[in-house]
Design a protein around this motif. Structure first.
Motif, PDB file in Angstrom:
ATOM      1  N   ASP A   1       1.011  -1.103   0.025  1.00  0.00           N
ATOM      2  CA  ASP A   1       0.220   0.082  -0.024  1.00  0.00           C
ATOM      3  C   ASP A   1       0.810   1.175   0.048  1.00  0.00           C
ATOM      4  O   ASP A   1       1.671   1.347   0.908  1.00  0.00           O
ATOM      5  N   VAL A   2       0.589   2.162  -0.876  1.00  0.00           N
ATOM      6  CA  VAL A   2       1.419   3.455  -1.091  1.00  0.00           C
ATOM      7  C   VAL A   2       0.798   4.281  -0.132  1.00  0.00           C
ATOM      8  O   VAL A   2      -0.585   4.537   0.310  1.00  0.00           O
ATOM      9  N   PRO A   3       1.448   5.023   0.750  1.00  0.00           N
ATOM     10  CA  PRO A   3       1.219   6.076   1.834  1.00  0.00           C
ATOM     11  C   PRO A   3       0.432   6.985   1.063  1.00  0.00           C
ATOM     12  O   PRO A   3       0.249   7.559   0.121  1.00  0.00           O
TER      13      PRO A   3
ATOM     14  N   ASP B   1      -3.836   4.514  -3.259  1.00  0.00           N
ATOM     15  CA  ASP B   1      -5.059   4.005  -3.972  1.00  0.00           C
ATOM     16  C   ASP B   1      -5.994   3.714  -2.704  1.00  0.00           C
ATOM     17  O   ASP B   1      -5.662   3.149  -1.458  1.00  0.00           O
ATOM     18  N   LYS B   2      -7.250   4.595  -2.489  1.00  0.00           N
ATOM     19  CA  LYS B   2      -8.048   4.479  -1.395  1.00  0.00           C
ATOM     20  C   LYS B   2      -8.630   3.220  -0.996  1.00  0.00           C
ATOM     21  O   LYS B   2      -9.191   2.827  -0.136  1.00  0.00           O
TER      22      LYS B   2
END
Length: 371
Positions: free
Chosen positions: A52-54, A61-62
């Motif tokens: 997951d990208v911060p 990506d929510k």
């Protein structure tokens, strides 16, 4: 099991494992224990959280937690179904009142709090023109303030029920029809001059025939596709309350997969076979689906330890919790003695070999103890 919980709904999941014969589900008990079910719910995930990208970095990506499920579902929906002539486009709400940046509040909806899922686009003139350029006709309601909607229709005069005004340019038609309130429709699949009639209830309770443009008729006959899907989904929806927002969307997608599968089956069933059987309901489909998914799976049971032959009044360690010595408590000693030792055959706790021998002499049995 979650599918079956949607059919047989109980206020708490633990009731499915209840010993109450009116609540407990024997099938669930045979598939897995309640603790196993709790652990699976606790640790289930759809994506690797390490990737997951911060939030403060590009590419965030929510919906990362359920992105693989979304992608695979969309791919299968497109690959497994050939659309019919009339397709409805609309939005759906997934009920949720917890904390999430994606949650919305829409007071005009029956489900006011939750996630808005787009099974649609807003109707607009450019959208219909773009669809028409690809050989696809379109029809939908539109807000009067939409860009491209004729100005004189935005300021339509006050009309009686059944009256309408409209404009047409080539295939594009715009209509304002007075029902109980104005209905604004744009379409590329009907002519402005074609009309029919429909029934409307009057204030005195009688029905009256009122004029209706064919463009409105076409819309009203085919616009409920997403509504029907929502009804099918809500009738036996899966999932239990959770603190994790993404589980509500996960359950929504799984329910949507079930509904779409049921629709595909209903539309591809051989007519001759369908006429010889009673109507195949979504309830039947969900029961058969869950039964096939569970299959022959059964919980792993720990084998019971082999039975040990009882010794002849031997003094040994009993396989249970500590308890008071049965001899010491009778002889009146003030000090309370607890022990795990005793006579297995007599099923008595006895703290020492001396107590063991004395106890058996007192009851008329002479024994030789073993340590």
């Amino acid at each position: 099991m979650q599918i079956l919980m949607g059919i047989n709904q109980l206020p708490d999941y633990s009731f499915y494992w209840s010993n109450n014969k009116y609540l407990g589900n024997q099938g669930f008990k045979e598939v897995m224990s309640v603790k196993r079910y709790e652990k699976l719910n606790q640790y289930i995930h759809c994506n690797d959280i390490e990737t997951d990208v911060p939030v403060d970095q590009p590419g965030h990506d929510k919906l990362h937690k359920i992105r693989p499920l979304i992608d695979s579902s969309l791919q299968n929906f497109a690959a497994r179904y050939n659309p019919n002539k009339n397709q409805a486009i609309d939005e759906a709400m997934v009920a949720y009142k917890g904390r999430s940046v994606a949650k919305q509040y829409i007071p005009s909806k029956p489900t006011k709090w939750g996630f808005k899922v787009w099974m649609s686009y807003f109707t607009s003139i450019p959208l219909l023109q773009d669809l028409l350029s690809n050989g696809i006709y379109g029809c939908g309601t539109i807000r009067q303030n939409r860009k491209g909607f004729p100005q004189d229709l935005k300021n339509a005069p006050r009309m009686q029920t059944g009256q309408f005004v409209g404009r047409q340019t080539d295939n594009m038609v715009g209509v304002v029809w007075m029902d109980k309130k104005p209905v604004n429709v744009v379409a590329s699949n009907e002519s402005l001059i074609e009309v029919d009639t429909t029934n409307r209830r009057q204030k005195d309770g009688t029905n009256a025939r009122v004029t209706r443009p064919r463009v409105v008729t076409n819309y009203q006959e085919n616009f409920r596709g997403v509504d029907i899907s929502d009804q099918l989904r809500a009738k036996y929806s899966i999932g239990r309350p959770s603190k994790k927002w993404w589980k509500y969307l996960m359950n929504f997608i799984i329910d949507l997969c079930i509904v779409n599968s049921f629709i595909v089956k209903a539309e591809t069933e051989v007519p001759q076979v369908a006429r010889t059987k009673k109507r195949y309901r979504q309830l039947d489909f969900r029961i058969n689906l869950s039964t096939q998914l569970i299959g022959n799976f059964a919980r792993l049971r720990t084998p019971a330890p082999p039975m040990r032959p009882r010794a002849s009044h031997a003094h040994l360690k009993l396989g249970r919790k500590r308890s008071t010595c049965k001899l010491c408590t009778k002889t009146g000693e003030k000090k309370r003695k607890t022990t795990q030792m005793g006579c297995e055959k007599c099923d008595k706790h006895l703290c020492s070999a001396e107590c063991h021998n004395t106890f058996h002499v007192n009851i008329g049995i002479g024994v030789v103890t073993e340590e």
